[in-house]
Design an enzyme around this catalytic site. Structure first.
Site, PDB file in Angstrom:
ATOM      1  N   SER A  10     -21.103 -12.798 -32.315  1.00  0.00           N
ATOM      2  CA  SER A  10     -21.342 -14.241 -32.229  1.00  0.00           C
ATOM      3  C   SER A  10     -21.861 -14.792 -33.434  1.00  0.00           C
ATOM      4  O   SER A  10     -22.292 -14.302 -34.455  1.00  0.00           O
ATOM      5  CB  SER A  10     -22.038 -14.401 -30.833  1.00  0.00           C
ATOM      6  N   GLU A  88     -16.546 -14.494 -43.249  1.00  0.00           N
ATOM      7  CA  GLU A  88     -16.016 -15.531 -42.386  1.00  0.00           C
ATOM      8  C   GLU A  88     -14.450 -14.970 -42.253  1.00  0.00           C
ATOM      9  O   GLU A  88     -13.596 -15.884 -42.414  1.00  0.00           O
ATOM     10  CB  GLU A  88     -16.282 -16.755 -43.286  1.00  0.00           C
ATOM     11  N   HIS A 185     -24.110 -17.613 -19.556  1.00  0.00           N
ATOM     12  CA  HIS A 185     -24.647 -18.753 -20.063  1.00  0.00           C
ATOM     13  C   HIS A 185     -23.702 -19.816 -20.740  1.00  0.00           C
ATOM     14  O   HIS A 185     -23.773 -21.116 -20.483  1.00  0.00           O
ATOM     15  CB  HIS A 185     -26.110 -18.801 -20.753  1.00  0.00           C
TER      16      HIS A 185
END
Length: 202
Positions: A10, A88, A185
């Protein structure tokens, strides 16, 4: 035989830091690396990989039309490469991931790709989808949610804590735009449209 590695995580898990350390380890032993980053990521100086802890290094830049195989083959012909590292990597096209696999299989150069697995809606990026499908080795870099659990998802939010539930897949940003959270969450925030209060929601 060289392998294609995908290190996924993440946001804010330290992917760029791990990449820069890996490149340094090769170079410290007299080996040549070729480092790439996405042209679309313009948070810092173009052509530079910058980590949140202050490490940085110059990098080649890829865009959607970049022929990675051709560029790497040219560099390797000039002086042998021992490793290719891509930051990336979620922004790679499927075809570019295939080119990186060819670099491993045909030139016997290991490729280490680092990137996000999913976007702010929990959907796979194209580059990540292809890497998950064909990489020889998959490694998860751990991040931590505000509740203390492992963060696996990315929320896009504004300064008022409102969570985006629609929009373009790619909006460049760091801690000012994204929060890494656990699945629980993430689901809560997408349902309520706001960042969780981790003190009460944990």
């Amino acid at each position: 035989m060289a392998k294609l590695y995908f290190y996924y995580a993440s946001m804010n898990a330290g992917k760029s830091t791990v990449l820069l350390q890996a490149s340094f380890n090769y170079r410290e032993r007299g080996m040549r690396t070729m480092v790439w980053t996405a042209a679309v990521d313009d948070r810092y100086r173009p052509g530079t990989i910058t980590s949140r802890i202050g490490l940085e290094a110059e990098a080649h830049v890829f865009a959607a039309e970049t022929d990675l195989r051709g560029a790497i083959e040219t560099e390797h012909a000039a002086a042998p490469l021992h490793c290719v590292l891509v930051d990336e990597a979620q922004f790679l096209s499927g075809a570019q991931v295939g080119q990186l696999a060819d670099i491993c299989d045909e030139l016997d150069i290991p490729v280490l790709a680092y990137g996000l697995r999913t976007d702010f809606l929990g959907q796979l990026f194209d580059g990540s989808r292809r890497l998950l499908a064909i990489a020889d080795v998959l490694n998860e870099i751990k991040a931590v949610c505000g509740c203390g659990r492992k963060a696996t998802m990315n929320l896009r939010c504004d300064h008022h804590g409102h969570v985006a539930r629609a929009g373009a897949q790619t909006v460049i940003g760091g801690n000012d735009r994204y929060v890494a959270v656990c699945r629980r969450h993430f689901t809560m925030a997408m349902r309520n449209g706001r960042l969780p209060d981790f003190r009460r929601a944990a």
